[in-house]
Scaffold this active site. Structure first.
Site, short mmCIF file in Angstrom:
data_model
loop_
_atom_site.label_atom_id
_atom_site.label_comp_id
_atom_site.label_asym_id
_atom_site.label_seq_id
_atom_site.Cartn_x
_atom_site.Cartn_y
_atom_site.Cartn_z
N HIS A 23 0.83 -1.21 0.00
CA HIS A 23 0.00 0.00 0.00
C HIS A 23 0.86 1.26 0.00
CE1 HIS A 23 -4.10 -1.52 0.18
NE2 HIS A 23 -3.70 -2.46 1.01
N ASP A 32 2.58 2.00 -3.16
CA ASP A 32 2.79 2.37 -4.58
C ASP A 32 2.12 3.69 -4.91
OD1 ASP A 32 0.33 1.10 -4.22
OD2 ASP A 32 0.35 0.10 -6.17
N GLY A 58 -7.13 -14.89 -9.17
CA GLY A 58 -7.83 -14.12 -8.14
C GLY A 58 -7.31 -14.33 -6.73
N GLY A 100 -4.38 -12.91 -5.74
CA GLY A 100 -3.45 -11.82 -5.45
C GLY A 100 -2.04 -12.10 -5.93
N SER A 112 -1.36 -12.12 -9.12
CA SER A 112 -1.30 -11.44 -10.42
C SER A 112 -1.38 -12.35 -11.63
CB SER A 112 -0.03 -10.60 -10.50
OG SER A 112 -0.36 -9.29 -10.35
N SER A 113 -2.37 -13.24 -11.60
CA SER A 113 -2.61 -14.02 -12.81
C SER A 113 -2.95 -13.09 -13.97
CB SER A 113 -3.74 -15.02 -12.58
OG SER A 113 -4.98 -14.36 -12.37
N SER A 114 -3.60 -11.96 -13.67
CA SER A 114 -4.01 -11.06 -14.76
C SER A 114 -2.80 -10.45 -15.45
CB SER A 114 -4.95 -9.97 -14.24
OG SER A 114 -4.33 -9.19 -13.24
N ASP A 152 2.53 -5.08 -10.61
CA ASP A 152 2.24 -6.43 -11.09
C ASP A 152 2.88 -6.68 -12.45
OD1 ASP A 152 0.65 -6.17 -8.90
OD2 ASP A 152 -1.24 -6.54 -9.93
N TYR A 167 -10.60 0.67 -0.43
CA TYR A 167 -9.32 1.02 -1.04
C TYR A 167 -9.27 2.53 -1.28
CZ TYR A 167 -5.70 1.03 -4.72
OH TYR A 167 -4.59 1.28 -5.48
P1 ADP Z 1 -5.17 -11.83 -9.85
O1 ADP Z 1 -4.88 -11.37 -8.47
O2 ADP Z 1 -4.95 -13.29 -10.01
O3 ADP Z 1 -4.47 -11.00 -10.89
P2 ADP Z 1 -7.47 -10.60 -11.04
O4 ADP Z 1 -8.89 -10.53 -10.63
O5 ADP Z 1 -6.70 -9.34 -11.21
O6 ADP Z 1 -6.74 -11.60 -10.04
O7 ADP Z 1 -7.38 -11.36 -12.46
C1 ADP Z 1 -8.01 -12.58 -12.64
C2 ADP Z 1 -8.62 -12.61 -14.03
O8 ADP Z 1 -7.59 -12.70 -15.04
C3 ADP Z 1 -9.48 -13.84 -14.27
O9 ADP Z 1 -10.81 -13.63 -13.82
C4 ADP Z 1 -9.42 -14.00 -15.79
O10 ADP Z 1 -10.30 -13.11 -16.43
C5 ADP Z 1 -8.00 -13.55 -16.09
N1 ADP Z 1 -7.13 -14.76 -16.07
C6 ADP Z 1 -6.23 -15.08 -15.13
N2 ADP Z 1 -5.68 -16.29 -15.39
C7 ADP Z 1 -6.25 -16.75 -16.51
C8 ADP Z 1 -6.12 -17.95 -17.26
N3 ADP Z 1 -5.29 -18.92 -16.88
N4 ADP Z 1 -6.87 -18.08 -18.36
C9 ADP Z 1 -7.73 -17.11 -18.73
N5 ADP Z 1 -7.90 -15.96 -18.06
C10 ADP Z 1 -7.18 -15.76 -16.95
MG MG Z 2 -4.66 -8.89 -11.10
#
Ligand code: ADP
Ligand code: MG
Length: 391
Positions: free
Chosen positions: A35, A37, A128, A130, A132-134, A178, A227
């Site tokens: 918190h 950044d 989802g 945290g 950073s899959s996105s 991220d 937030y």
């Molecule tokens: P995180 O903390 O993991 O970044 P976010 O809510 O920011 O969580 O992002 C999650 C979103 O990113 C998912 O709902 C999806 O839309 C997209 N995403 C993440 N991983 C994948 C994946 N393996 N395939 C397709 N979409 C993905």
């Molecule tokens: Mg994300």
């Protein structure tokens, strides 16, 4: 590598030939600097050894087709359909496709070309949580389009464009950390990023230290309201402190000493929020020298202090995170642990002696489960390389 085989196979089945390229882009975890950044502070993330993998080839048609294996869904779009957020058949783009489509949008905004491609992707970054899959999805597509055309940008530029995609196309107000960590990760190193100048450096993490991430599995969304309230409190603190410190632009510019002198002038809640930011930025300053000296013991104590501050001053913890951190910190081999990410659920991050990591993970899972009833996910990970073309 299992995921690569899987996406290659699905690619061949779907498109009738093997993919030409494979790229990967990792998730990330933040070790210190939470918190801060948006207060122009410093963050200390690492790219982790979990990533999104993408198999791709240029397409002969003018449409880009993606298959998201983990969701078992497909989407198609082109530069023409990007502004309306629709697919080739005019149906709306599904939410998950906004991330790759947003990358195309951000590249087009830069007047860079985004050749049509066929792609199949899958990830072992939990969605989802945290981690950073996105950002890992965005960076994987950045690498793909960069590979298919003649332009090449420095990793930080790619990260900034991916952040723009997430901010403006997906509509999520994330900072740069991220995408930066996913783009710029270095094996066995933490990344120290100055969120004001975007200058950064790497700091080695000793190889006998593991990064252990544990997911409480609790999700109390930090509603954007909470937030925004914290951001507003930090901004108000700056406004009030400027009466005595006219040259400050953000809490980054306030020393702990000056803050202690002036804190009494601030409303209670504003003072607590601002104290977290000022002291956390000071902790990241101390961290640099400690890590350079290999003093993981003392660095771990800063992580522990960070947790207390997030719990008591910034008030973004929750009972499950506190239980998990307490258990983690009591276990043998643990240098330090704290909640990581925005808070109100999600993950904790710990530094643990490598030889104790397995035992730590088991004891933590057992202890947490018996106190809360939740079954945690635990990832023993290490700092990994940033987004890259593998083939
Ligand atoms: P995180 O903390 O993991 O970044 P976010 O809510 O920011 O969580 O992002 C999650 C979103 O990113 C998912 O709902 C999806 O839309 C997209 N995403 C993440 N991983 C994948 C994946 N393996 N395939 C397709 N979409 C993905
Ligand atoms: Mg994300």
């Amino acid at each position: 590598m299992e995921i690569i085989e899987r996406i290659s196979e699905i690619f061949s089945e779907t498109f009738g030939e093997a993919p030409i390229h494979i790229a990967r882009a990792p998730g990330r975890v933040n070790l210190l600097g939470e918190h801060v950044d948006y207060n122009d502070g410093f963050v200390l993330p690492a790219a982790i050894d979990r990533a999104t993998y993408i198999a791709f080839s240029p397409s002969n048609s003018d449409q880009t087709t993606l298959l998201a294996v983990d969701l078992n869904q497909q989407a198609s779009f082109s530069p023409q359909t990007i502004p309306s957020k629709t697919q080739i058949d005019s149906s709306p783009l599904p939410d998950w496709a906004h991330y790759p489509a947003g990358v195309m949008w951000a590249l087009l905004e830069e007047k860079l070309s985004t050749p049509a491609m066929n792609s199949v992707y899958a990830s072992d970054v939990p969605r989802g949580s945290g981690l950073s899959s996105s950002a890992s999805v965005e960076m994987a597509f950045m690498i793909a389009w960069q590979t298919l055309d003649s332009w090449a940008l420095p990793p930080m530029r790619l990260a900034l464009l991916a952040q723009k995609a997430e901010n403006q196309y997906v509509g999520v107000n994330c900072g740069i950390m991220d995408q930066f960590a996913s783009a710029c990760g270095v094996e066995n190193h933490l990344l120290l990023l100055d969120c004001r100048s975007l200058e950064w450096k790497t700091i080695p993490l000793p190889e006998d230290v593991a990064i252990v991430i544990a997911d409480t599995t609790v999700r109390r969304k930090l509603t954007s309201g909470e937030y925004n309230k914290r951001r507003a409190a930090c901004e108000e603190a700056v406004r009030l402190l400027q009466q005595n410190l006219p040259n400050i632009k953000s809490l980054r510019d306030v020393s702990v000493e000056d803050f202690n002198w002036l804190a009494g002038k601030l409303p209670d809640e504003v003072s607590k929020r601002a104290r977290h930011a000022v002291e956390e930025i000071e902790r990241t300053n101390q961290a640099e020298a400690l890590l350079e000296a290999g003093n993981i013991q003392h660095f771990g104590e800063l992580m522990n202090e960070c947790h207390i501050s997030l719990r008591d001053l910034y008030e973004v913890s929750c009972p499950e995170l506190d239980v998990m951190v307490r258990i983690a910190q009591s276990l043998e081999g643990c240098y330090g642990g704290r909640l990581t990410g925005a808070g109100f659920g999600g993950c904790i991050v710990n530094l643990v002696a490598h030889e104790k990591a397995e035992e730590f993970a088991q004891s933590l899972a057992k202890g947490y489960q018996s106190e809360t009833g939740y079954h945690p996910e635990i990832y023993i990970t290490r700092a990994s390389k940033g987004a890259e073309l593998l083939a």
